[in-house]
Scaffold this motif. Structure first.
Motif, PDB file in Angstrom:
ATOM      1  N   ASP A 706       0.853  -1.190   0.000  1.00  0.00           N
ATOM      2  CA  ASP A 706       0.000   0.000   0.000  1.00  0.00           C
ATOM      3  C   ASP A 706       0.889   1.240   0.000  1.00  0.00           C
ATOM      4  O   ASP A 706       2.105   1.160   0.216  1.00  0.00           O
ATOM      5  N   THR A 707       0.263   2.377  -0.289  1.00  0.00           N
ATOM      6  CA  THR A 707       0.991   3.654  -0.277  1.00  0.00           C
ATOM      7  C   THR A 707       0.336   4.595   0.721  1.00  0.00           C
ATOM      8  O   THR A 707      -0.892   4.598   0.886  1.00  0.00           O
ATOM      9  N   ASP A 708       1.129   5.406   1.355  1.00  0.00           N
ATOM     10  CA  ASP A 708       0.663   6.427   2.302  1.00  0.00           C
ATOM     11  C   ASP A 708       1.245   7.773   1.860  1.00  0.00           C
ATOM     12  O   ASP A 708       2.401   8.078   2.158  1.00  0.00           O
ATOM     13  N   TYR A 710       0.293  10.799   2.769  1.00  0.00           N
ATOM     14  CA  TYR A 710      -0.061  11.905   3.654  1.00  0.00           C
ATOM     15  C   TYR A 710       0.769  11.991   4.941  1.00  0.00           C
ATOM     16  O   TYR A 710       0.854  13.057   5.538  1.00  0.00           O
ATOM     17  N   SER A 711       1.314  10.904   5.396  1.00  0.00           N
ATOM     18  CA  SER A 711       1.972  10.904   6.700  1.00  0.00           C
ATOM     19  C   SER A 711       3.230  11.768   6.713  1.00  0.00           C
ATOM     20  O   SER A 711       3.498  12.465   7.690  1.00  0.00           O
ATOM     21  N   GLN A 719       4.446   0.912   1.844  1.00  0.00           N
ATOM     22  CA  GLN A 719       4.379   0.130   3.065  1.00  0.00           C
ATOM     23  C   GLN A 719       3.438  -1.051   2.875  1.00  0.00           C
ATOM     24  O   GLN A 719       2.751  -1.170   1.864  1.00  0.00           O
ATOM     25  N   ASN A 721       0.182  -2.811   4.118  1.00  0.00           N
ATOM     26  CA  ASN A 721      -1.048  -2.671   4.877  1.00  0.00           C
ATOM     27  C   ASN A 721      -1.343  -4.021   5.517  1.00  0.00           C
ATOM     28  O   ASN A 721      -1.441  -5.036   4.829  1.00  0.00           O
ATOM     29  N   LYS A 784       5.438   6.549  11.667  1.00  0.00           N
ATOM     30  CA  LYS A 784       4.924   6.302  10.335  1.00  0.00           C
ATOM     31  C   LYS A 784       6.099   5.992   9.418  1.00  0.00           C
ATOM     32  O   LYS A 784       7.240   6.379   9.663  1.00  0.00           O
ATOM     33  N   GLY A 785       5.766   5.330   8.315  1.00  0.00           N
ATOM     34  CA  GLY A 785       6.739   5.135   7.256  1.00  0.00           C
ATOM     35  C   GLY A 785       7.909   4.268   7.659  1.00  0.00           C
ATOM     36  O   GLY A 785       7.769   3.228   8.328  1.00  0.00           O
TER      37      GLY A 785
END
Length: 837
Positions: A706-708, A710-711, A719, A721, A784-785
């Motif tokens: 998955d991709t994030d 916004y963090s 990352q 999920n 995060k990340g």
């Protein structure tokens, strides 16, 4: 006593005659002290005139049209058309008196009487302003005289109930407010002043233009209304210009007719530049003024003028006009002496005082314009409208036969109305002309720039156009490069209430302030504005982020815990180092498998624990690199299973220690449990439960890449999920439950003799294990990340290293460095020395 100055100024006899009322000059009444007054008073002398020289073109246009019609063999054959021109200079009273003179035919009016021997009057052409048209229309309607108004189109005058016999020849200005706002928007002028006449036409203009301005967020700095009554130099009028000049707006929109706005010229400060840009509407001739030297500061103005076709022969006609060729025309002679400044107002007028061979072409534009003005063009069409109506009547009435036989034909004025309502024709310029009921098109405008030079030459230069019914994109055009802004040396003047908000900022409205007055606020985090004066900022797409100035979205960089970066290489090195260390420990235990310390606690469990710890260190490698479907599926499940095996082995070891020291009687039934099967069963059952949990997790909601976006600002985090957070924490919780059980059992067995048991080592290892994973949970949740992945890898390595170090390193120390303690005799000596069994 001044009626003789108002009576017909210019006449031409004909079979049929129409009257015309034009604003040519003002009658000045001089009292005994030499003071000029503007109203007639008894016992005063009418000495001189105040000419509006440019309006003399209207008289010439009327004369030109009549001569052209009389030469036409088709239009009104055998009938000559004549005219009587009366002066109606910006005065309701004077206009009413002139109208009465026209009706009675005498210098001194006699209401309800006609003193003409033969009344050949058929129509009236007049009304340079709406106010004058109302004065004339109210009187002429009583006698059903048709009146053709050539002034600005006024919807009030189009009311056929109030003015049934008044016809307007000027085109409509319905779209003029829209055109003005288009101009304001084009130059981004949002803070402007509005000046208009104080009448219903001015009120209507204000409503329309402010409505259009509101649609485009243009605000009025002030609104000034000028009375349209007779010219007076009162205190209020003298205050107009100071209030206008003192305003913060640099753009002034002026709406009204030439006569009504003449007061602006008398209220200006002499030789004082205003540093304003004036926008004039169609019916104000911005160039016209009564004197050579005048307080005139409209240089650089922009004015909307009607688009009209050139009337053939008119300019040539004007070039031939001269008082020497027509010595009986007294009005032409007076105009000539005034325009060329060869007249002494206290002496007799003589043309010899003027330069020879002068023509109208020699006059400056503010005295006379060779190009036909809109008023002259409308007058020209009005004369032709009367001629065509008479022509139609001539063809349709029975008197036509009488006319041919020599009898005169003079229709009653009221008979023209039924024809005027339907008249339409093409004039000599090729334009189609309608009277107001049949008008089908709106006015088109040229936008001209008023330019003056040091040598007193003046020009109106076309710099754009506005055509309301043209296709979008072609209706409005401006040439910025061709505009002279007058005293303002800027490229394009600015007129705003608040400075523009640049890219990266948005407008913030102040309560109670106009919409054009605002403050600028930087865009919020994660939003940008890439234009001027935006009301709200926009969010960047998910794969982009705002730059430092928040005026542009830039692509985000993809980020994950890469093996090639320093942190990834460090963790990889640590994992391989611990793996190597675990293999060395395993080698030591295999090599010294027959020694008491290795045999003391089930060699198979030690081997299984070392192998599982080896896999624990290696499973951390699944967390390094770009996440894929395979790694996302394997890493948490593998980590959960191998750690469960490790903790299960430790639990089994703890249980074995407790059972070994608690079961002391030989042949006891409980001693049967102290077998390798018990340990294997504990490991198998506990690990099996974890395998089942992981299988349910992967079967129902498996992890996936998955991709994030916004963090982390500026980064797209690649990352895994976890699919189901509940399942993930169930796996961790189950491991924690086993570790807590092992810790509890080992803690209770800590007092057992430490020569033959490892309860204390297991207690410390579980204490390290639980401390690491208890600290892991809040840290994992708050990161995060890449940091989240690093936290989990660190927890895996730290907890695995804790198990390896606390359980096996002390044994390796004895095996390798204190071999004398790893024998039966050494163990017995140590037991005896401590006094323990």
């Amino acid at each position: 006593m001044c009626f003789h100055k108002i009576s017909p100024s210019l006449t031409r006899d004909g079979d049929l005659v129409f009257g015309s009322f034009l604003p040519l000059y003002g009658v000045k009444v001089i009292d005994g002290k030499g003071t000029a007054l503007f109203t007639s008073q008894p016992n005063k002398d009418c000495r001189s005139y105040q000419w509006l020289h440019k309006n003399f073109q209207q008289a010439m246009a009327l004369k030109f049209a009549v001569e052209e019609i009389n030469r036409n063999p088709v239009l009104l054959p055998n009938i000559s058309l004549g005219f009587q021109i009366y002066n109606a200079y910006h005065s309701d009273t004077r206009t009413l008196e002139s109208s009465l003179q026209w009706l009675t035919g005498r210098t001194q009016p006699a209401p309800n009487y006609s003193c003409r021997r033969q009344d050949k009057s058929v129509a009236v052409i007049g009304g340079a302003t709406s106010a004058l048209s109302v004065q004339m229309g109210t009187l002429f309607d009583l006698y059903r005289f048709p009146q053709l108004s050539f002034g600005p189109f006024d919807p009030i005058l189009n009311d056929k109930i109030q003015f049934p016999f008044l016809y307007q020849m000027a085109p409509k200005d319905s779209f003029l407010p829209w055109g003005i706002v288009q101009l304001l928007v084009h130059f981004k002028w949002t803070w402007v002043g509005l000046v208009t006449t104080d009448d219903l036409r001015g009120e209507e203009f204000l409503q329309e233009v402010t409505g259009e301005m509101a649609k485009h967020e243009v605000c009025a700095s002030f609104t000034e209304k000028i009375p349209v009554s007779e010219r007076r130099h009162g205190e209020s009028e003298m205050d107009f210009m100071p209030r206008i000049v003192g305003s913060a707006a640099r753009i002034i929109v002026i709406h009204g007719d030439t006569d009504s706005l003449m007061v602006l010229r008398h209220s200006q400060i002499p030789l004082f530049p205003t540093y304003k840009v004036w926008i004039a509407t169609s019916h104000w001739d911005i160039t016209m003024r009564p004197n050579y030297v005048d307080n005139y500061n409209f240089h650089g103005a922009l004015t909307f003028t009607y688009m009209t076709s050139e009337v053939p022969g008119f300019e040539s006609f004007l070039k031939t006009v001269s008082p020497n060729k027509d010595p009986e025309d007294i009005i032409l002679k007076e105009f000539w002496l005034s325009a060329f400044q060869c007249q002494d107002k206290y002496k007799d007028m003589e043309l010899e005082q003027c330069a020879p061979n002068t023509t109208l072409e020699d006059l400056p534009i503010f005295f006379f314009d060779m190009a036909m003005s809109i008023q002259s063009y409308t007058l020209y069409n009005a004369v032709y409208a009367v001629a065509w109506v008479l022509h139609e009547m001539l063809l349709r009435t029975s008197e036509f036969t009488s006319e041919v036989t020599g009898e005169s034909w003079v229709p009653h004025p009221w008979q023209l109305h039924s024809f005027l309502k339907d008249v339409q024709f093409n004039n000599s310029a090729g334009d189609q002309v309608f009277v107001d009921e049949k008008r089908s098109s709106e006015a088109h405008y040229d936008i001209r720039n008023y330019v003056t030079f040091l040598n007193d030459t003046e020009f109106l230069v076309k710099v754009g156009h506005f055509i309301p019914n043209a296709p979008a994109g072609q209706d409005f055009f401006m040439c910025k490069e061709g505009i002279d802004w007058g005293f303002l040396k800027e490229k394009v003047p600015r007129s705003v209430c608040s400075d523009s908000c640049g890219p990266g900022y948005r407008k913030t409205r102040e309560e109670g302030e106009p919409i054009c007055c605002f403050s600028c606020t930087q865009c919020p985090e994660g939003q940008i504005s890439n234009q001027m004066d935006v009301d709200s900022c926009e969010k960047c797409p998910g794969d982009e982020y705002p730059n430092k100035n928040r005026d542009q979205c830039v692509p985000k960089s993809v980020t994950f815990l890469d093996v090639g970066e320093p942190l990834g290489m460090l963790l990889l090195s640590i994992a391989f180092s611990f793996t190597l260390l675990t293999n060395l420990v395993l080698w030591v235990f295999v090599k010294f498998r027959d020694t008491p310390i290795v045999k003391a606690n089930n060699r198979a469990l030690s081997y299984t624990l070392l192998v599982s710890l080896n896999f624990c260190f290696l499973c951390s490698l699944l967390f390094l690199g770009r996440p894929t479907t395979a790694t996302c599926l394997l890493r948490q499940a593998t980590f959960g299973v191998v750690f469960t095996v490790s903790v299960s082995c430790i639990l089994a070891k703890t249980i074995m220690v407790v059972l070994a020291f608690r079961v002391t009687r030989p042949g006891s039934r409980i001693r049967l449990w102290v077998l390798s099967r018990v340990a294997n069963s504990v490991v198998f059952i506990c690990s099996g439960i974890q395998v089942i949990l992981c299988g349910i997790w992967l079967g129902t909601s498996p992890p996936f890449p998955d991709t994030d976006p916004y963090s982390e600002p500026g980064h797209i985090i690649i990352q895994c999920n976890e699919g189901s957070d509940i399942a993930f924490y169930c796996v961790l919780g189950y491991m924690g439950f086993l570790a807590l059980g092992s810790f509890t059992v080992a803690f209770l067995a800590r007092s057992l003799p430490d020569t033959f048991n490892e309860a204390k080592f297991i207690t410390f290892s579980m204490l390290v294990f639980c401390s690491v994973w208890i600290s892991f949970l809040p840290t994992y949740q708050s990161t995060k990340g890449k940091t989240m992945v690093v936290v989990e890898i660190f927890s895996i390595l730290a907890s695995s290293a804790g198990l390896l170090g606390c359980i096996f390193i002390p044994k390796c120390y004895v095996i390798l460095l204190r071999p004398e303690r790893n024998t039966q005799e050494g163990i017995k000596r140590r037991v005896n020395s401590k006094g323990t069994i």
